[in-house]
Scaffold this motif. Structure first.
Motif, PDB file in Angstrom:
ATOM      1  N   LEU A 169      57.499  43.671  39.222  1.00  0.00           N
ATOM      2  CA  LEU A 169      57.571  43.622  40.687  1.00  0.00           C
ATOM      3  C   LEU A 169      56.149  43.440  41.188  1.00  0.00           C
ATOM      4  O   LEU A 169      55.206  44.073  40.694  1.00  0.00           O
ATOM      5  CB  LEU A 169      58.168  44.911  41.260  1.00  0.00           C
ATOM      6  N   HIS A 170      56.011  42.590  42.193  1.00  0.00           N
ATOM      7  CA  HIS A 170      54.677  42.251  42.697  1.00  0.00           C
ATOM      8  C   HIS A 170      54.690  42.318  44.212  1.00  0.00           C
ATOM      9  O   HIS A 170      55.724  42.097  44.860  1.00  0.00           O
ATOM     10  CB  HIS A 170      54.336  40.826  42.251  1.00  0.00           C
ATOM     11  N   SER A 171      53.548  42.651  44.778  1.00  0.00           N
ATOM     12  CA  SER A 171      53.375  42.526  46.220  1.00  0.00           C
ATOM     13  C   SER A 171      51.890  42.378  46.493  1.00  0.00           C
ATOM     14  O   SER A 171      51.056  42.897  45.735  1.00  0.00           O
ATOM     15  CB  SER A 171      53.925  43.771  46.936  1.00  0.00           C
ATOM     16  N   TYR A 221      42.454  38.845  37.324  1.00  0.00           N
ATOM     17  CA  TYR A 221      41.310  38.197  37.973  1.00  0.00           C
ATOM     18  C   TYR A 221      41.841  37.112  38.921  1.00  0.00           C
ATOM     19  O   TYR A 221      42.522  36.173  38.500  1.00  0.00           O
ATOM     20  CB  TYR A 221      40.379  37.572  36.916  1.00  0.00           C
ATOM     21  N   SER A 222      41.538  37.264  40.202  1.00  0.00           N
ATOM     22  CA  SER A 222      42.053  36.349  41.226  1.00  0.00           C
ATOM     23  C   SER A 222      41.264  35.037  41.160  1.00  0.00           C
ATOM     24  O   SER A 222      40.193  34.900  41.755  1.00  0.00           O
ATOM     25  CB  SER A 222      41.899  37.024  42.598  1.00  0.00           C
ATOM     26  N   VAL A 223      41.809  34.093  40.419  1.00  0.00           N
ATOM     27  CA  VAL A 223      41.076  32.852  40.115  1.00  0.00           C
ATOM     28  C   VAL A 223      40.720  32.091  41.395  1.00  0.00           C
ATOM     29  O   VAL A 223      39.619  31.556  41.529  1.00  0.00           O
ATOM     30  CB  VAL A 223      41.907  31.985  39.135  1.00  0.00           C
ATOM     31  N   GLY A 277      43.340  42.553  48.088  1.00  0.00           N
ATOM     32  CA  GLY A 277      43.136  42.907  49.498  1.00  0.00           C
ATOM     33  C   GLY A 277      42.202  44.086  49.708  1.00  0.00           C
ATOM     34  O   GLY A 277      41.993  44.509  50.843  1.00  0.00           O
ATOM     35  N   PHE A 278      41.620  44.613  48.636  1.00  0.00           N
ATOM     36  CA  PHE A 278      40.770  45.803  48.749  1.00  0.00           C
ATOM     37  C   PHE A 278      39.382  45.430  49.287  1.00  0.00           C
ATOM     38  O   PHE A 278      38.886  44.338  49.035  1.00  0.00           O
ATOM     39  CB  PHE A 278      40.605  46.470  47.380  1.00  0.00           C
ATOM     40  N   PHE A 279      38.764  46.381  49.966  1.00  0.00           N
ATOM     41  CA  PHE A 279      37.384  46.167  50.427  1.00  0.00           C
ATOM     42  C   PHE A 279      36.430  46.077  49.246  1.00  0.00           C
ATOM     43  O   PHE A 279      36.597  46.770  48.241  1.00  0.00           O
ATOM     44  CB  PHE A 279      36.921  47.347  51.291  1.00  0.00           C
TER      45      PHE A 279
END
Ligand code: PLP
Length: 418
Positions: free
Chosen positions: A183-185, A49-51, A225-227
């Protein structure tokens, strides 16, 4: 999904002339549908969850209860989710600025910390030399900076193509009491297309092969970054295909399943906008309508800072609730304007239709990057409320900011030396 006229009118009567409404059903449905879209193709998929996208505890708590990781990008966000009871091992720490004290706290508490730059590795080497640390192994990840569509789209992470990533991984493996597990991006291109995410997945899987061999890391994290989903009228304004959650999920899940079968690394996605945009609505009132030359301005008790603090000119889904308190004006190409003194404080350009002073304007898709980005510019932040169908009562998610909240950090004597 939207908020009903009845709720909006009741909410404004109870809480003032501008109010945000949370939409729990939309939020839960978004989390579950987004995650399920990936899990259908690859069972070991989950969300972070992108706080930062919306750090109201209302959403942070629900995301945690729904089994999501909490993804934070600062010490402040980390402190918040810990205060909300999220254990360290359910937190993913990203972001470009991490003090040594923050690195140490997060790692000692079991969080996965994705490193962004070499200064963090140097800080860890110093910290590791200090005997006084928790017994749990530090769980580290590396943010990979890769080219997508032939272009470098990010300022973050370690250069995957120039060898910097590999050297950093080797440095971390020499760190006592630490494990390289992820690994993250995160890339956010204009198109946000499925093809670009497929390229990202291919690149991260290839990097994982190189750095971790056959079994791969514990976690492959493709960021956000998803719609979001949006009504047809809004989709059309992008002038390009808007992928659905299912299209993202089946394509990326298939990449993981093809490489790892059923039991490979956990695939983590960090959608912010995609799961939050439709989870809040904003209502404000028409305070005046005026004609200046050939232009019509509908002045409101809201501001662009309430609904699009980045001042994007994109039109959000909106509607007018007529209250029949004043004569109706038939508008053509009117601007719905905000309460600030900025010329560009226009919530919606080109409004056509009947509207009157006292009417209410409701904007949808305001759940992402709004309350967290609204500056204390000119006016305080309106309250955020929710409506409980069962009891027929509102509950407060964030109270209306008082002037004194803004003044609280000021030296009210001007900080003058006496
Ligand atoms: C690391 C990371 N993850 C997730 C997100 C959420 O992005 P979005 O709201 O575009 O999905 C961001 C946004 O900047 C980010 O930097």
């Amino acid at each position: 999904m939207t908020v009903s006229d009845r709720e909006v009118l009741l909410g404004l009567e109870s809480f003032g002339d501008a109010v945000y409404f949370v939409d729990r059903a939309a939020f839960v449905a978004n989390v579950e549908r987004f995650r399920a879209a990936f899990q259908r193709a690859y069972a070991r998929a989950n969300l972070g969850y992108s706080v930062k996208t919306n750090y109201l505890p209302y959403f942070c708590r629900q995301a945690h209860a729904l089994g999501c990781y909490s993804e934070v990008v600062s010490e402040m966000e980390y402190a918040l989710v810990r205060a909300l009871g999220v254990p360290g091992d359910r937190i993913i720490v990203n972001g470009p600025y991490k003090s040594a004290a923050f690195l140490r706290r997060a790692l000692d508490e079991g969080a996965i910390v994705n490193l962004d730059a070499a200064y963090e590795i140097a800080a860890l080497e110093e910290l590791a030399a200090d005997g006084d640390r928790s017994k749990r192994p530090w769980r580290l990840g590396l943010r990979c900076n890769v080219e997508i569509g032939g272009a470098r789209v990010s300022r973050f992470g370690f250069d995957a193509e120039g060898g910097n990533l590999r050297a950093s991984a080797e440095r971390l493996r020499r760190l006592p009491g630490a494990e390289l597990v992820a690994l993250h991006s995160h890339v956010c291109t204009r198109a946000r297309s499925v093809a670009e995410y497929e390229e990202l997945a291919d690149k991260l899987i290839a990097l994982a092969d190189d750095l971790f061999g056959d079994r791969g890391p514990e976690m492959i994290n493709l960021g956000g970054g998803f719609f979001s989903e949006m009504p047809e009228g809004m989709r059309a304004t992008f002038g390009a295909e808007i992928p659905t959650f299912d299209e993202y999920g089946s394509a990326l899940g298939a990449k993981m399943a093809k490489r790892y079968g059923a039991g490979g690394p956990e695939l983590v996605l960090e959608p912010g906008l995609a799961i939050l945009a439709t989870a809040m609505h904003f209502a404000c009132e028409v305070i005046d309508i005026k004609k200046l030359g050939d232009r019509t301005f509908v002045s409101t008790s809201g501001s662009i800072y309430n609904i699009k603090p980045t001042k994007s000119r994109r039109k959000l889904p909106m509607r007018v609730i007529h209250r029949e308190r004043a004569p109706v004006v038939e508008c053509r190409g009117a601007d719905l304007a905000g309460y600030t003194c900025m010329e560009d404080d226009i919530l919606h350009e080109g409004f056509d239709g009947p509207i009157a002073v006292g009417d209410v304007i409701v904007f949808d898709n305001v759940g992402a990057y709004t309350v967290v980005l609204k500056p204390p510019f000119i006016k305080t932040c309106p309250p955020v409320v929710g409506y409980d169908e069962a009891s027929g009562a509102f509950f407060v998610v964030k109270r209306e900011e008082a002037d004194s909240d803004v003044f609280a950090t000021f030296a009210m004597d001007g900080g003058v030396l006496r």
